[in-house]
Structure formats: C-alpha cells, structure tokens
Scaffold this motif. Structure first.
Motif, PDB file in Angstrom:
ATOM      1  N   LYS A   3       0.792  -1.238   0.000  1.00 30.45           N
ATOM      2  CA  LYS A   3       0.000   0.000   0.000  1.00 30.45           C
ATOM      3  C   LYS A   3       0.827   1.292   0.000  1.00 30.45           C
ATOM      4  O   LYS A   3       0.260   2.380  -0.149  1.00 30.45           O
TER       5      LYS A   3
ATOM      6  N   PRO B 140       2.061   3.162   2.401  1.00 39.03           N
ATOM      7  CA  PRO B 140       1.413   4.154   3.268  1.00 39.03           C
ATOM      8  C   PRO B 140       2.380   5.235   3.746  1.00 39.03           C
ATOM      9  O   PRO B 140       3.555   4.968   3.988  1.00 39.03           O
ATOM     10  N   LYS B 141       1.858   6.456   3.875  1.00 33.55           N
ATOM     11  CA  LYS B 141       2.621   7.542   4.488  1.00 33.55           C
ATOM     12  C   LYS B 141       2.267   7.671   5.969  1.00 33.55           C
ATOM     13  O   LYS B 141       3.085   8.101   6.774  1.00 33.55           O
ATOM     14  N   LYS B 142       1.025   7.300   6.325  1.00 29.80           N
ATOM     15  CA  LYS B 142       0.571   7.400   7.709  1.00 29.80           C
ATOM     16  C   LYS B 142      -0.170   6.123   8.103  1.00 29.80           C
ATOM     17  O   LYS B 142      -0.997   5.605   7.336  1.00 29.80           O
TER      18      LYS B 142
ATOM     19  N   ASN C 149      -7.106  10.295   9.351  1.00 32.83           N
ATOM     20  CA  ASN C 149      -7.179   9.904   7.939  1.00 32.83           C
ATOM     21  C   ASN C 149      -5.938   9.108   7.504  1.00 32.83           C
ATOM     22  O   ASN C 149      -5.232   9.478   6.567  1.00 32.83           O
TER      23      ASN C 149
ATOM     24  N   ASP D  41      -3.547   5.933   6.018  1.00 28.19           N
ATOM     25  CA  ASP D  41      -3.594   5.077   4.831  1.00 28.19           C
ATOM     26  C   ASP D  41      -3.883   3.630   5.212  1.00 28.19           C
ATOM     27  O   ASP D  41      -4.495   2.890   4.439  1.00 28.19           O
TER      28      ASP D  41
ATOM     29  N   ALA E  40      -9.877   3.112   5.286  1.00 33.24           N
ATOM     30  CA  ALA E  40      -8.492   2.668   5.134  1.00 33.24           C
ATOM     31  C   ALA E  40      -8.372   1.155   5.327  1.00 33.24           C
ATOM     32  O   ALA E  40      -9.165   0.537   6.051  1.00 33.24           O
ATOM     33  N   THR E  41      -7.385   0.558   4.686  1.00 31.93           N
ATOM     34  CA  THR E  41      -7.121  -0.872   4.834  1.00 31.93           C
ATOM     35  C   THR E  41      -6.932  -1.222   6.303  1.00 31.93           C
ATOM     36  O   THR E  41      -6.169  -0.574   7.014  1.00 31.93           O
TER      37      THR E  41
END
Length: 392
Positions: A172, A174-176, A228, A230, A255-256
């Motif tokens: 994914k 992700p950034k967060k 919010n 990821d 989100a996943t």
C-alpha cells in the motif's frame, strides 16, 4: 462442544492405565516424581469456552488428536490429557495451574494459549520445574524472563509485527498508519512491534488504546477518522477486532484494516459484518492447511477433520506439534518433568506446521509469517509475508 466434554475421551481411553499407575504409585508430578509411571499427565491450558475460544479449540483438538494417536499404539507409558479452561484470563490461569501441579500432578503443559496467562503462570511453572510448550502465545517478552522450562512453537510478535508492517508497506506504500490495541498483554505487544517497524520504514504512526471490555469505540473511531491514515493495524483478538472494524466502517473510515493471529478467525467477519470485513488483512505465524494440500499435510487434514469434525483452523497444526514434542519425550523413556525438559532442549523433528527445534531461550528455530485476506467473506491464504500479494 464444551471444554469438559472434549477432555473426557482421553481420560476414558487411559482409564485402565490409570489403575495400573495407581497400583505402581506412578503418574505425574514435577521434578523427579512419576519415574515408574505407566501413565503420565500432560495439561492443556487456554480459553476453551470464552469469547476468544475459537483461537484455542483448534490447537486443543490438534493436541488431543496427537495424544489419541499415540495412545492407540498401546505404548508402555500412556499419556492422559488434562484440560484447564482458563477462558484466557490470567487470574483464572493462576488458580488452575496451582491445581494442575499440586493436585493433578502434571509433568508438562501444552500452553498457555495466550500471552497474558503465559506471563501470569510462567514463574510457577519454573519454580515447580514443569516444562511447557505453547502453540500460540506470541508476546516477545515471554522469552526474556530467563525461564528454562518454557517453550513455544510459533514466531513471536517481534517477527509478526514487522511481517504485517512490511507487507503493508510493500502493498500500500502508506505515508501514515494508525496502530491500535486494547489493554491485553498480547494486544499491546503486537501493536508496539508493528508501530516500531512502521517508524523504521519512515511511516508516520499515531496510536490509541482502549479497554478490552469496552463495547463503544466511538472515541477511537473519531481519532482515526480525524487522522485519515492510509492503513490501520489492530493488535488484538477477533472479539474486539470485529466490533472495532464494524464501528470504524460505520464511522466512514475506509483505510485498509489489518490485524494479527489473534483476529484470524471467521468470527472476525461475523463480528464486523461481511461488508465491513471485506479486504481486511490478517497475519499469522501459522500455515492453515487447505482441503487441496498434499503429502503429510493432507494426512493431517483428513485425520483432523475426522477427529474434530471440522476443518483444521488456526494453530491446529501447532497444537499437534506441541503435543508431539511431549510425546517424543515420553517415547524416549522420559516420564518425569525434569527429564522431559532435558529432552526438549535437544528435540528436533519434522512437525506438521514446520520443523520443530527450540533455541536455548525456548523460542522456535523456525519463524515464518503468513498473510491472509478476507475475500467474499472468507479468509483466504495469500502466502508467506515476503511474497504474498494483496488482492483487490
């Protein structure tokens, strides 16, 4: 099926041997007792009737099957399986192990199944020189207590946590990430390991924790929605994960969602609802056999289905292998807890779940992590974490 009924089969099967053991004065106990036994007692401890029992009944069934197969060979020393239904509660485990050691005279323990109860009774097992092999307790700290009678056949959360995080980073980008736990030993430990791994890969991490027995997670949902993220990872069991996932989706969080072995059960789907659970990612240091396996796993699958009247599930193979470690000790002529423990230090065999061999601190030599995903309401194996591909 209740835990009480499940254990009676082996007790009845070993009844004639128990009579002989009583006449000979043998049968169980810590240290050097039970040396002339014709029957020895091995305990199984875990949540057999509580809210997370679906994680523990499969390894119990696996252990029970292994011992039934052994006893059916009519060996010189039979094994009686004593069950201890802790319902996953550390205080209940503490009371039960006192009975198991003092009254029932067990020479070994399969379990405890969960990390919290394992931590609670580890010192008692050590003090009384009772070897234990857990099929499913994964908290990393359990191996850091200096216990010499403690073992497990599964990878710990220091392996599982990075396995989850690394898989999600690959799948994914992700950034967060938002990492959640409740206040149970296992949940906190897994969440810590996941968060540490994310941070090591440059992912921003936010955290929250709630009480195990809470039913309203609105405060947590609000925090996650505001963040919010990821990806979301919950370190805990399916009873809590199902409620949490439902409330997250109801709160508009898309989100996943991922979790570990404690949530790897179909009741995660039923608890969250099929729509909310769709796409959820679960990791586990367990490889659950499917109906299309071949070789030794096929034999295990068929025998387990006949024995338990169900397909193998989470930790069923690990329960079988945990029992087999004790069986091999007894087959080699070890009937006291001390001698069984000495045997476990060097035991090495090709288990159903993986090759079984213990490190000096009781950890398994083999520590593979596997990834599953909810697809069309069913848990589907994607493969080893390092090569699995997310679907959808």
């Amino acid at each position: 099926m209740s835990g009480a009924r499940l254990g009676r089969v082996l007790a009845l099967a070993a009844a004639s041997s128990l009579v002989l053991a009583a006449c000979a004065g043998g049968g169980g106990g810590g240290g050097e007792t039970g040396g002339d036994a014709s029957t020895v007692k091995i305990g199984f401890m875990g949540d057999l009737t509580g809210e997370n029992s679906a994680i523990v009944i499969p390894p119990f069934n696996g252990a029970k099957m292994a011992i039934a197969e052994y006893n059916a060979k009519n060996p010189a020393v039979k094994i009686e399986l004593e069950e201890y239904d802790s319902q996953g509660k550390p205080d209940q485990a503490t009371s039960l192990i006192t009975q198991a050691i003092g009254q029932d005279k067990i020479v070994g323990l399969i379990g405890p199944a969960f990390s919290g109860e394992s931590k609670a009774i580890g010192a008692q097992l050590e003090e009384n020189k009772i070897p234990s092999v857990s099929p499913s307790a994964t908290n990393p700290g359990l191996a850091a207590n200096g216990w010499t009678y403690w073992h497990r056949v599964v990878a710990n959360d220091d392996d599982q946590g990075p396995g989850i995080a690394e898989f999600l980073v690959t799948a994914k980008s992700p950034k967060k990430a938002f990492v959640l736990s409740d206040d149970q030993e296992y949940s906190v430990g897994l969440a810590d390991a996941v968060a540490k791994s994310f941070e090591g890969k440059g992912v921003t991490v936010e955290r929250d924790k709630f009480a195990k027995d809470a039913s309203d997670y609105s405060s947590t949902v609000t925090k996650v929605a505001s963040s919010n993220p990821d990806v979301i990872v919950f370190g805990g069991y399916y009873a809590q994960a199902g409620r949490l996932l439902k409330q997250l989706r109801d709160g508009g969080v898309t989100a996943t969602f991922a979790s570990g072995d404690g949530s790897l059960d179909q009741q995660l789907v039923s608890g969250a609802g099929a729509q909310a659970a769709e796409g959820a990612v679960l990791a586990c240091p367990c490889n659950i056999p499917s109906p299309d396996v071949t070789g030794p796993l096929k034999t295990f699958f068929d025998n387990y289905k006949k024995s338990a009247n169900a397909d193998p599930a989470i930790y069923s193979t690990e329960g079988y292998d945990s029992a087999t470690a004790f069986i091999k000790a007894v087959e080699a002529g070890n009937t006291t807890s001390d001698k069984i423990n000495e045997f476990l230090k060097t035991v090495s065999f090709e288990g159903v779940s993986k090759p079984i061999k213990f490190k000096a601190n009781g950890e398994p030599e083999n520590n593979s992590i596997f990834v599953y995903q909810v697809k069309d309401g069913i848990l589907k194996l994607l493969g080893p974490a390092e090569s699995a591909k997310l679907e959808g």
